[in-house]
Scaffold this motif. Structure first.
Motif, PDB file in Angstrom:
ATOM      1  N   MET A 176      50.147  49.893  37.546  1.00 31.11           N
ATOM      2  CA  MET A 176      49.762  48.488  37.489  1.00 31.11           C
ATOM      3  C   MET A 176      50.266  47.742  38.717  1.00 31.11           C
ATOM      4  O   MET A 176      49.542  46.931  39.314  1.00 31.11           O
ATOM      5  CB  MET A 176      50.324  47.840  36.220  1.00 31.11           C
ATOM      6  CG  MET A 176      49.937  46.362  36.073  1.00 31.11           C
ATOM      7  SD  MET A 176      50.820  45.519  34.721  1.00 31.11           S
ATOM      8  CE  MET A 176      52.466  45.321  35.465  1.00 31.11           C
ATOM      9  N   SER A 179      48.198  48.378  41.720  1.00 28.00           N
ATOM     10  CA  SER A 179      46.999  47.551  41.709  1.00 28.00           C
ATOM     11  C   SER A 179      47.272  46.177  42.312  1.00 28.00           C
ATOM     12  O   SER A 179      46.482  45.664  43.109  1.00 28.00           O
ATOM     13  CB  SER A 179      46.483  47.404  40.272  1.00 28.00           C
ATOM     14  OG  SER A 179      45.451  46.449  40.197  1.00 28.00           O
ATOM     15  N   ASP A 183      45.737  44.676  45.961  1.00 27.17           N
ATOM     16  CA  ASP A 183      45.027  43.404  46.046  1.00 27.17           C
ATOM     17  C   ASP A 183      45.379  42.675  47.342  1.00 27.17           C
ATOM     18  O   ASP A 183      44.573  41.937  47.901  1.00 27.17           O
ATOM     19  CB  ASP A 183      45.387  42.540  44.833  1.00 27.17           C
ATOM     20  CG  ASP A 183      44.511  41.309  44.727  1.00 27.17           C
ATOM     21  OD1 ASP A 183      43.487  41.232  45.421  1.00 27.17           O
ATOM     22  OD2 ASP A 183      44.855  40.407  43.951  1.00 27.17           O
ATOM     23  N   GLN A 190      39.167  47.139  44.529  1.00 31.86           N
ATOM     24  CA  GLN A 190      39.964  48.341  44.278  1.00 31.86           C
ATOM     25  C   GLN A 190      41.108  48.043  43.317  1.00 31.86           C
ATOM     26  O   GLN A 190      41.426  48.843  42.426  1.00 31.86           O
ATOM     27  CB  GLN A 190      40.523  48.896  45.586  1.00 31.86           C
ATOM     28  CG  GLN A 190      41.234  50.233  45.402  1.00 31.86           C
ATOM     29  CD  GLN A 190      41.688  50.855  46.715  1.00 31.86           C
ATOM     30  OE1 GLN A 190      41.559  50.257  47.773  1.00 31.86           O
ATOM     31  NE2 GLN A 190      42.225  52.065  46.651  1.00 31.86           N
ATOM     32  N   SER A 191      41.705  46.873  43.477  1.00 32.62           N
ATOM     33  CA  SER A 191      42.767  46.451  42.565  1.00 32.62           C
ATOM     34  C   SER A 191      42.239  46.357  41.135  1.00 32.62           C
ATOM     35  O   SER A 191      42.870  46.852  40.195  1.00 32.62           O
ATOM     36  CB  SER A 191      43.319  45.090  43.014  1.00 32.62           C
ATOM     37  OG  SER A 191      44.194  44.560  42.042  1.00 32.62           O
ATOM     38  N   GLU A 193      39.665  47.847  39.803  1.00 28.39           N
ATOM     39  CA  GLU A 193      39.310  49.170  39.284  1.00 28.39           C
ATOM     40  C   GLU A 193      40.517  49.863  38.676  1.00 28.39           C
ATOM     41  O   GLU A 193      40.450  50.429  37.577  1.00 28.39           O
ATOM     42  CB  GLU A 193      38.733  50.030  40.417  1.00 28.39           C
ATOM     43  CG  GLU A 193      38.367  51.446  39.989  1.00 28.39           C
ATOM     44  CD  GLU A 193      37.942  52.302  41.167  1.00 28.39           C
ATOM     45  OE1 GLU A 193      38.545  53.384  41.355  1.00 28.39           O
ATOM     46  OE2 GLU A 193      37.017  51.899  41.892  1.00 28.39           O
ATOM     47  N   ILE A 194      41.652  49.817  39.372  1.00 24.14           N
ATOM     48  CA  ILE A 194      42.866  50.467  38.866  1.00 24.14           C
ATOM     49  C   ILE A 194      43.403  49.721  37.654  1.00 24.14           C
ATOM     50  O   ILE A 194      43.847  50.336  36.677  1.00 24.14           O
ATOM     51  CB  ILE A 194      43.926  50.554  39.976  1.00 24.14           C
ATOM     52  CG1 ILE A 194      43.440  51.496  41.083  1.00 24.14           C
ATOM     53  CG2 ILE A 194      45.262  51.041  39.416  1.00 24.14           C
ATOM     54  CD1 ILE A 194      44.374  51.604  42.266  1.00 24.14           C
ATOM     55  N   MET A 195      43.341  48.384  37.688  1.00 27.34           N
ATOM     56  CA  MET A 195      43.840  47.605  36.558  1.00 27.34           C
ATOM     57  C   MET A 195      42.998  47.860  35.304  1.00 27.34           C
ATOM     58  O   MET A 195      43.531  47.950  34.190  1.00 27.34           O
ATOM     59  CB  MET A 195      43.841  46.121  36.899  1.00 27.34           C
ATOM     60  CG  MET A 195      44.667  45.265  35.951  1.00 27.34           C
ATOM     61  SD  MET A 195      46.449  45.565  36.061  1.00 27.34           S
ATOM     62  CE  MET A 195      46.810  44.770  37.636  1.00 27.34           C
ATOM     63  N   CYS A 198      44.080  51.104  33.871  1.00 29.86           N
ATOM     64  CA  CYS A 198      45.326  50.920  33.105  1.00 29.86           C
ATOM     65  C   CYS A 198      45.027  50.364  31.719  1.00 29.86           C
ATOM     66  O   CYS A 198      45.624  50.792  30.722  1.00 29.86           O
ATOM     67  CB  CYS A 198      46.270  49.974  33.850  1.00 29.86           C
ATOM     68  SG  CYS A 198      46.944  50.624  35.390  1.00 29.86           S
ATOM     69  N   ASN A 215      47.229  40.144  34.118  1.00 32.59           N
ATOM     70  CA  ASN A 215      46.786  40.457  35.478  1.00 32.59           C
ATOM     71  C   ASN A 215      45.273  40.595  35.568  1.00 32.59           C
ATOM     72  O   ASN A 215      44.657  40.187  36.557  1.00 32.59           O
ATOM     73  CB  ASN A 215      47.481  41.726  35.975  1.00 32.59           C
ATOM     74  CG  ASN A 215      48.936  41.488  36.329  1.00 32.59           C
ATOM     75  OD1 ASN A 215      49.263  40.530  37.019  1.00 32.59           O
ATOM     76  ND2 ASN A 215      49.819  42.343  35.844  1.00 32.59           N
ATOM     77  N   THR A 219      42.811  38.243  37.787  1.00 32.29           N
ATOM     78  CA  THR A 219      41.887  38.862  38.740  1.00 32.29           C
ATOM     79  C   THR A 219      40.461  38.374  38.500  1.00 32.29           C
ATOM     80  O   THR A 219      39.742  38.023  39.447  1.00 32.29           O
ATOM     81  CB  THR A 219      41.948  40.397  38.640  1.00 32.29           C
ATOM     82  OG1 THR A 219      43.290  40.838  38.883  1.00 32.29           O
ATOM     83  CG2 THR A 219      41.030  41.046  39.660  1.00 32.29           C
TER      84      THR A 219
END
Length: 305
Positions: A176, A179, A183, A190-191, A193-195, A198, A215, A219
């Motif tokens: 997390m 991510s 950012d 990309q941030s 996508e990872i969040m 999670c 978060n 976002t």
């Protein structure tokens, strides 16, 4: 309570294979999900008593008693330091994190258990990353620390293959934070996508769950997707209410109020006032002033309390 989950999981796997069972066999006989057994055997989760109760008669072993054999020393000291860290991070008090960092390094010198040493080192690297990011804006170095931390327990990890691994709750927290740093140095896409990844794999009863919700809400707010921002703030608030965990409710209600404002809902003011109320309950006056000022500065909203 912390345990040497890796060693416990290895013994559970050994018991299963010695009995000639596959994971699928055990799950069919016990009624637990195959993913749950996989996480137990990989040392990625502290199994709840019900899971161990269901597995014990199948594996011919009292797994609740077996787990007790893997308790870690110095747990209370570690947990006390960790709680202090969590409290400071929740309050955006990053200036004094070096105190807990020094305490963790001192604890490291007293420990001989390899699993626990790895856990402490991961927390040290996470805190160092947060300091680099929040205090010094050195985002590339912060990301390097996080990758180093997760590789302690997932050696083959990379940002290109992160979806292929099973993570425990602490590794998920590291992911997390990756991510959040990405950012700053890569892209919000990309941030996100990872969040979202999670969010897909976090246990809805984990303490990390409302942090991921917050978060994600923030976002989506930055992307002007207010429906999703509202969805995740509501999910985080629901967790806090169900678990009577009021830390973070001020942040979540702020995100909820801003999302409702963006959607033109009349309820936005009620949510923002709840945000201020929980700031007062939690004695977070700096955050309270920040919320009031941001409402005026960015949305021309006067919070009449």
């Amino acid at each position: 309570m912390y345990y040497n989950l890796q060693a416990f999981g290895e013994e559970v796997r050994s018991i299963r294979t010695n009995l000639g069972f596959t994971q699928k066999d055990v799950c069919k006989l016990s009624g637990i999900h195959e993913d749950t057994l996989r996480k137990v055997e990989n040392g990625k989760v502290v199994p709840i008593q019900k899971t161990l109760d269901l597995l014990s008669p199948i594996l011919k072993k009292d797994l609740n008693q077996l787990l007790l054999n893997y308790r870690l020393n110095n747990y209370q000291t570690f947990e006390e330091i960790k709680n202090r860290l969590e409290s400071k991070i929740d309050r955006d008090e990053y200036q004094t994190l070096s105190v807990e960092l020094d305490d963790l390094k001192a604890l490291l010198h007293t420990e001989s258990n390899t699993y626990f040493i790895n856990l402490i080192n991961q927390l040290i690297l996470l805190i160092e990353s947060i300091i680099l990011s929040k205090e010094y804006k050195k985002f590339d170095k912060s990301l390097d620390k996080l990758i180093e931390a997760i590789k302690i327990t997932t050696p083959d990890f990379s940002l290109s293959n992160y979806k292929y691994f099973v993570y425990d709750s602490f590794e998920l927290r590291i992911l997390m934070n990756m991510s959040l740093v990405l950012d700053e140095i890569k892209s919000i896409e990309q941030s996100l996508e990872i969040m979202e990844f999670c969010m897909q794999i976090v246990d809805p009863n984990e303490k990390l769950y409302p942090k991921i919700c917050y978060n994600l809400s923030y976002t989506y707010h930055r992307l002007d997707i207010h429906e999703s921002a509202l969805k995740y703030s509501d999910l985080g608030i629901d967790y806090c209410m169900r678990h009577r965990d009021y830390n973070g409710l001020n942040l979540l209600y702020f995100r909820k109020g801003v999302a409702e404002y963006g959607l033109g809902y009349e309820t936005f003011m009620d949510s923002l006032k709840k945000c201020i109320y929980f700031c007062e309950i939690l004695d977070q006056n700096k955050l309270k002033d920040l919320f009031i000022n941001n409402c005026k500065k960015f949305y021309n909203i006067e919070l009449q309390l």
